[in-house]
Motif scaffolding. Structure first.
Motif, PDB file in Angstrom:
ATOM      1  N   ALA A 174       0.819  -1.219   0.000  1.00 38.64           N
ATOM      2  CA  ALA A 174       0.000   0.000   0.000  1.00 38.64           C
ATOM      3  C   ALA A 174       0.846   1.259   0.000  1.00 38.64           C
ATOM      4  O   ALA A 174       0.386   2.327  -0.426  1.00 38.64           O
ATOM      5  N   GLY A 175       2.066   1.158   0.501  1.00 37.53           N
ATOM      6  CA  GLY A 175       2.946   2.330   0.528  1.00 37.53           C
ATOM      7  C   GLY A 175       2.646   3.300   1.647  1.00 37.53           C
ATOM      8  O   GLY A 175       3.210   4.414   1.664  1.00 37.53           O
ATOM      9  N   HIS A 176       1.805   2.942   2.596  1.00 39.09           N
ATOM     10  CA  HIS A 176       1.453   3.856   3.681  1.00 39.09           C
ATOM     11  C   HIS A 176       2.679   4.143   4.559  1.00 39.09           C
ATOM     12  O   HIS A 176       3.391   3.229   4.980  1.00 39.09           O
ATOM     13  N   GLY A 177       2.915   5.402   4.817  1.00 41.08           N
ATOM     14  CA  GLY A 177       3.990   5.788   5.731  1.00 41.08           C
ATOM     15  C   GLY A 177       5.384   5.627   5.180  1.00 41.08           C
ATOM     16  O   GLY A 177       6.357   5.727   5.936  1.00 41.08           O
ATOM     17  N   VAL A 191      11.192   6.604   2.514  1.00 46.28           N
ATOM     18  CA  VAL A 191      12.382   6.570   1.673  1.00 46.28           C
ATOM     19  C   VAL A 191      12.014   5.878   0.365  1.00 46.28           C
ATOM     20  O   VAL A 191      11.151   5.000   0.340  1.00 46.28           O
ATOM     21  N   THR A 192      12.660   6.325  -0.707  1.00 50.50           N
ATOM     22  CA  THR A 192      12.454   5.698  -2.018  1.00 50.50           C
ATOM     23  C   THR A 192      13.763   5.108  -2.489  1.00 50.50           C
ATOM     24  O   THR A 192      14.800   5.775  -2.480  1.00 50.50           O
ATOM     25  N   LEU A 193      13.725   3.859  -2.875  1.00 53.23           N
ATOM     26  CA  LEU A 193      14.907   3.167  -3.384  1.00 53.23           C
ATOM     27  C   LEU A 193      14.801   3.136  -4.902  1.00 53.23           C
ATOM     28  O   LEU A 193      13.898   2.515  -5.460  1.00 53.23           O
ATOM     29  N   GLN A 194      15.723   3.846  -5.542  1.00 53.52           N
ATOM     30  CA  GLN A 194      15.711   3.964  -6.996  1.00 53.52           C
ATOM     31  C   GLN A 194      16.626   2.891  -7.582  1.00 53.52           C
ATOM     32  O   GLN A 194      17.836   2.893  -7.365  1.00 53.52           O
ATOM     33  N   PRO A 227       9.044   2.608  -2.994  1.00 57.38           N
ATOM     34  CA  PRO A 227       8.820   3.247  -1.691  1.00 57.38           C
ATOM     35  C   PRO A 227       8.995   2.216  -0.577  1.00 57.38           C
ATOM     36  O   PRO A 227       8.574   1.061  -0.712  1.00 57.38           O
ATOM     37  N   ALA A 228       9.621   2.613   0.514  1.00 60.16           N
ATOM     38  CA  ALA A 228       9.871   1.680   1.617  1.00 60.16           C
ATOM     39  C   ALA A 228       9.920   2.447   2.928  1.00 60.16           C
ATOM     40  O   ALA A 228       9.687   3.664   2.980  1.00 60.16           O
ATOM     41  N   ASN A 256      19.039  11.816   5.673  1.00 61.84           N
ATOM     42  CA  ASN A 256      18.278  12.984   5.215  1.00 61.84           C
ATOM     43  C   ASN A 256      17.819  12.864   3.764  1.00 61.84           C
ATOM     44  O   ASN A 256      17.060  13.705   3.291  1.00 61.84           O
ATOM     45  N   LYS A 257      18.313  11.853   3.099  1.00 61.64           N
ATOM     46  CA  LYS A 257      17.943  11.696   1.689  1.00 61.64           C
ATOM     47  C   LYS A 257      16.613  10.977   1.563  1.00 61.64           C
ATOM     48  O   LYS A 257      16.367   9.978   2.221  1.00 61.64           O
ATOM     49  N   GLU A 258      15.778  11.498   0.720  1.00 60.71           N
ATOM     50  CA  GLU A 258      14.489  10.854   0.481  1.00 60.71           C
ATOM     51  C   GLU A 258      14.595   9.758  -0.569  1.00 60.71           C
ATOM     52  O   GLU A 258      13.767   8.853  -0.605  1.00 60.71           O
ATOM     53  N   THR A 259      15.618   9.852  -1.419  1.00 63.47           N
ATOM     54  CA  THR A 259      15.818   8.852  -2.467  1.00 63.47           C
ATOM     55  C   THR A 259      17.229   8.302  -2.374  1.00 63.47           C
ATOM     56  O   THR A 259      18.207   9.064  -2.290  1.00 63.47           O
ATOM     57  N   ILE A 260      17.347   6.968  -2.381  1.00 65.42           N
ATOM     58  CA  ILE A 260      18.648   6.300  -2.365  1.00 65.42           C
ATOM     59  C   ILE A 260      18.758   5.470  -3.630  1.00 65.42           C
ATOM     60  O   ILE A 260      17.861   4.691  -3.965  1.00 65.42           O
TER      61      ILE A 260
END
Length: 365
Positions: A193-196, A199-202, A209-210, A234-238
């Motif tokens: 569902a991606g709730h909460g 962080v996003t793993l690219q 999303p995780a 602090n990074k939203e995307t890794i």
């Protein structure tokens, strides 16, 4: 032999089907035998007197102590007969159910003589006050004329089977039925569902999303990457490199669900190979072992070289042994050596050469 009993309550609400209570009665049979060697037959016949008996040593069968009583002359009515009885010597019990057989033994092989064997007609209840047997087991004349009386000695065998009944009471039924653990299902739902997600793993062109805490709790590598001194907190995307999106997706599924998603049959081996590498990279030991086990069951001429290379590079001893066992066959080894990846294997994994050399020696022997 076992029997079951059940009872139902009559005060159940109308229309309800009451649950029966249950218990089990299990009857166990325990068998054994004792051999009594009677020496000095003639002296016993003449010297003991009427109603006197000789008692054997005690012997244990079915958890109880037993003895044999031998009468060379039990009474005037049985003066020409040998009488033999089984008696319960235990003093701590009142009733023991048992069956028995008395047999005259052949001196040569110590086996029962069928024509001189007698068995109880039914199971008997033994106690300290009574005993069971045969008043006229064998005529003295028949024994004296038989080859079974030798050097004034004969042997008797008593077979005993003790029957014990045990009542097995079931554990009380719990008032509340507790379901099995289902945390993995809730975490899996959280992932899908991606709730909460925080962080996003690219991975290549795909984004996953995780949740930082879940990743860190499951993987020491993610723990260091997300919360360690050099963390990217602090990074939203890794960005994740050197792994295919479909493999990362399967690994992420395992992190949250502790199980793997369904894979097409023709993809099982390739996926297991990639997941083994990924699991070793992220410290997911259980996933690594699952992948190793899958590869062990799929070792053949087309997979042996790749599997052995992976086993050497990622320290998978079980997989390594499975590959060497496959190549211990000369036909399999020939096919493997002719494959495209064999030369690469010998160059990149020098430690494998020593083991292969021992395989060659065994085949040449």
């Amino acid at each position: 032999m076992a029997s079951n009993s059940s009872a139902t309550s009559t005060d159940a609400a109308a229309g309800d089907v009451p649950e029966p209570s249950r218990s089990s009665s299990v009857v166990k049979a325990m068998s054994g035998y004792h051999v009594l060697k009677m020496e000095g037959y003639a002296a016993g016949k003449k010297g003991l007197g009427v109603g006197k008996f000789i008692m054997s040593g005690g012997f244990d069968i079915g958890g109880h102590c037993w003895c044999i009583q031998y009468y060379p002359n039990q009474s005037s009515d049985d003066a020409d007969w040998i009488s033999i009885y089984l008696t319960l010597c235990s003093t701590t019990v009142d009733d023991v159910n048992a069956s028995y057989t008395f047999s005259l033994l052949d001196h040569d092989d110590e086996q029962p003589v069928p024509e001189h064997s007698m068995s109880s007609s039914s199971v008997r209840a033994f106690s300290r006050k009574n005993y069971w047997g045969f008043r006229q087991f064998m005529e003295m004349k028949a024994l004296e004329e038989s080859p079974y009386l030798r050097d004034d000695c004969f042997m008797l065998r008593c077979d005993v089977t003790v029957f014990k009944e045990t009542i097995i009471e079931p554990a009380p039924r719990p008032v509340v039925a507790v379901p099995p653990p289902d945390m993995h299902q809730h975490l899996g739902s959280l992932l899908s569902a991606g709730h909460g997600a925080d962080v996003t793993l690219q991975v290549g062109d795909e984004a996953f999303p995780a949740h930082r805490c879940v990743l860190a709790a499951r993987s020491p590598v993610f723990m260091a990457e997300l919360f360690g001194p050099m963390s990217q907190n602090n990074k939203e995307t890794i960005h994740v490199h050197d792994i295919e999106p479909r493999v990362f997706d399967a690994m992420l599924h395992f992190i949250y669900n502790d199980s793997l998603p369904k894979v097409d049959d023709d993809e099982v081996v390739a996926m297991a190979q990639h997941l083994l590498v990924a699991a070793d990279r992220y410290g997911l030991e259980r996933l690594k072992l699952i992948s190793e086990d899958t590869l062990c069951s799929h070792v053949d001429a087309s997979t042996a070289v790749t599997a052995l290379t992976l086993a050497e590079q990622h320290h998978c001893e079980g997989l390594k042994e499975a590959c060497f066992k496959f190549m211990a066959d000369s036909g399999n080894l020939k096919v493997v050596m002719e494959s495209d990846g064999y030369l690469h294997l010998t160059r990149s994994c020098s430690n494998v050469l020593n083991k292969l050399a021992s395989v060659f020696k065994k085949l040449a022997a």
